[in-house]
Design a protein around this motif. Structure first.
Motif, short mmCIF file in Angstrom:
data_model
loop_
_atom_site.label_atom_id
_atom_site.label_comp_id
_atom_site.label_asym_id
_atom_site.label_seq_id
_atom_site.Cartn_x
_atom_site.Cartn_y
_atom_site.Cartn_z
N ILE A 34 0.84 -1.20 0.00
CA ILE A 34 0.00 0.00 0.00
C ILE A 34 0.87 1.25 0.00
N ALA A 35 1.90 1.28 0.85
CA ALA A 35 2.78 2.45 0.94
C ALA A 35 3.39 2.79 -0.41
N GLU A 36 3.91 1.80 -1.09
CA GLU A 36 4.57 2.06 -2.38
C GLU A 36 3.56 2.47 -3.45
N GLN A 37 2.40 1.86 -3.47
CA GLN A 37 1.39 2.24 -4.47
C GLN A 37 0.99 3.70 -4.29
N ILE A 38 0.78 4.11 -3.06
CA ILE A 38 0.36 5.49 -2.81
C ILE A 38 1.53 6.45 -3.00
N GLN A 39 2.73 6.02 -2.66
CA GLN A 39 3.90 6.86 -2.90
C GLN A 39 4.05 7.15 -4.38
N GLN A 40 3.86 6.14 -5.22
CA GLN A 40 3.95 6.35 -6.67
C GLN A 40 2.82 7.25 -7.17
N ALA A 41 1.64 7.10 -6.60
CA ALA A 41 0.49 7.90 -7.03
C ALA A 41 0.63 9.36 -6.59
N LYS A 42 1.12 9.58 -5.38
CA LYS A 42 1.21 10.94 -4.83
C LYS A 42 2.52 11.64 -5.17
N GLY A 43 3.61 10.85 -5.25
CA GLY A 43 4.91 11.44 -5.51
C GLY A 43 5.62 11.94 -4.27
N TYR A 44 5.12 11.56 -3.09
CA TYR A 44 5.73 11.97 -1.82
C TYR A 44 6.13 10.74 -1.03
N LEU A 45 7.15 10.92 -0.19
CA LEU A 45 7.58 9.84 0.71
C LEU A 45 6.38 9.38 1.53
N THR A 46 6.10 8.08 1.50
CA THR A 46 4.89 7.53 2.12
C THR A 46 5.24 6.32 2.97
N GLU A 47 4.60 6.22 4.12
CA GLU A 47 4.73 5.07 5.01
C GLU A 47 3.34 4.55 5.34
N CYS A 48 3.28 3.27 5.68
CA CYS A 48 2.00 2.65 6.04
C CYS A 48 2.22 1.78 7.28
N TYR A 49 1.33 1.93 8.23
CA TYR A 49 1.39 1.18 9.49
C TYR A 49 0.15 0.31 9.60
N ASP A 50 0.34 -0.92 10.03
CA ASP A 50 -0.78 -1.84 10.17
C ASP A 50 -1.12 -2.03 11.64
N GLU A 51 -2.41 -2.20 11.89
CA GLU A 51 -2.89 -2.46 13.25
C GLU A 51 -3.89 -3.61 13.18
N LYS A 52 -3.49 -4.74 13.79
CA LYS A 52 -4.38 -5.89 13.82
C LYS A 52 -5.45 -5.67 14.90
N ARG A 53 -6.70 -5.85 14.52
CA ARG A 53 -7.80 -5.72 15.48
C ARG A 53 -8.53 -7.06 15.52
N GLU A 54 -8.09 -7.89 16.47
CA GLU A 54 -8.60 -9.26 16.53
C GLU A 54 -10.08 -9.34 16.86
N LYS A 55 -10.55 -8.52 17.78
CA LYS A 55 -11.97 -8.58 18.16
C LYS A 55 -12.87 -8.22 16.99
N GLN A 56 -12.44 -7.23 16.20
CA GLN A 56 -13.24 -6.82 15.03
C GLN A 56 -12.95 -7.66 13.80
N GLN A 57 -11.96 -8.52 13.89
CA GLN A 57 -11.54 -9.39 12.79
C GLN A 57 -11.19 -8.58 11.54
N ASN A 58 -10.37 -7.52 11.75
CA ASN A 58 -9.91 -6.76 10.60
C ASN A 58 -8.53 -6.18 10.89
N VAL A 59 -7.95 -5.60 9.88
CA VAL A 59 -6.65 -4.94 9.99
C VAL A 59 -6.84 -3.52 9.46
#
Length: 144
Positions: A100-125
Motif C-alpha cells: 500500500i505504501a509504495e502504491q500510494i507513494q507512486q500515485a502521490k509522488g511523496y515519501l509515504t509510510e504505512c502502518y498496520d494495526e491488527k484488530r482481533e476482536k473486530q476481525q480486521n486490519v
C-alpha cells in the motif's frame, strides 16, 4: 485425464507458506523484510488508481480492502476477509502495508509510510497511510 482448468492455490497451502515457512526463515526480521518485499511487489504490479489497488487485494486473495478515511496527508484502509483466511493472530500484515505504501507513494509522488494495526476482536486490519508533502520522490509522475 489431465485437469486443464486453471490451477488454484488452496488456503491451506497459502497459509503454510505465509504463516509458517516465511516466519521461520525470516525470524525476527520478518516484519521489515515483508514490508520491503511489499514495496518491491508494488513496483512490479503498479496500480494506476485506488480502485485498482482494491482490486489487486481481491485478486491476490489478501482480502477486501476498503478506504475508511482520507485527509490531506493520509488515508486509512480497512482489510477484512473470512476470519479463517485472515489469520489475524498469526499473520504479519507488513507485506500488505509495504504494498500500500509504495502504491500510494507512486500515485502521490511523496515519501509515504504505512502502518498496520491488527484488530482481533473486530476481525480486521487497519492500515494508516501517511505521506510527507515536504519530501518529493524523484523520478515519480504523480497520478493523483
Amino acid at each position: 485425464m489431465l485437469n486443464t482448468s486453471s490451477p488454484t492455490i488452496s488456503p491451506f497451502g497459502y497459509e503454510i507458506i505465509r504463516d509458517y515457512i516465511l516466519s521461520s526463515i525470516l525470524g525476527k526480521h520478518e516484519g521489515d523484510v515483508l514490508y520491503w518485499a511489499g514495496k518491491d511487489l508494488a513496483r512490479k504490479f503498479p496500480c494506476k488508481s485506488q480502485d485498482e489497488l482494491i482490486a489487486f487485494f481481491a485478486d491476490a486473495c489478501w482480502g477486501n480492502l476498503e478506504l475508511i478515511k482520507e485527509s490531506k496527508d493520509g488515508r486509512i484502509f480497512q482489510l477484512t476477509n473470512d476470519p479463517e483466511l485472515l489469520q489475524i493472530g498469526l499473520r504479519s500484515f507488513r507485506l500488505e502495508a509495504g504494498f500500500i505504501a509504495e502504491q500510494i507513494q507512486q500515485a502521490k509522488g511523496y515519501l509515504t509510510e504505512c502502518y498496520d494495526e491488527k484488530r482481533e476482536k473486530q476481525q480486521n486490519v487497519m492500515f494508516t497511510v501517511k505521506w510527507d508533502v515536504k519530501e518529493r520522490i524523484m523520478n515519480t509522475v504523480p497520478t493523483e
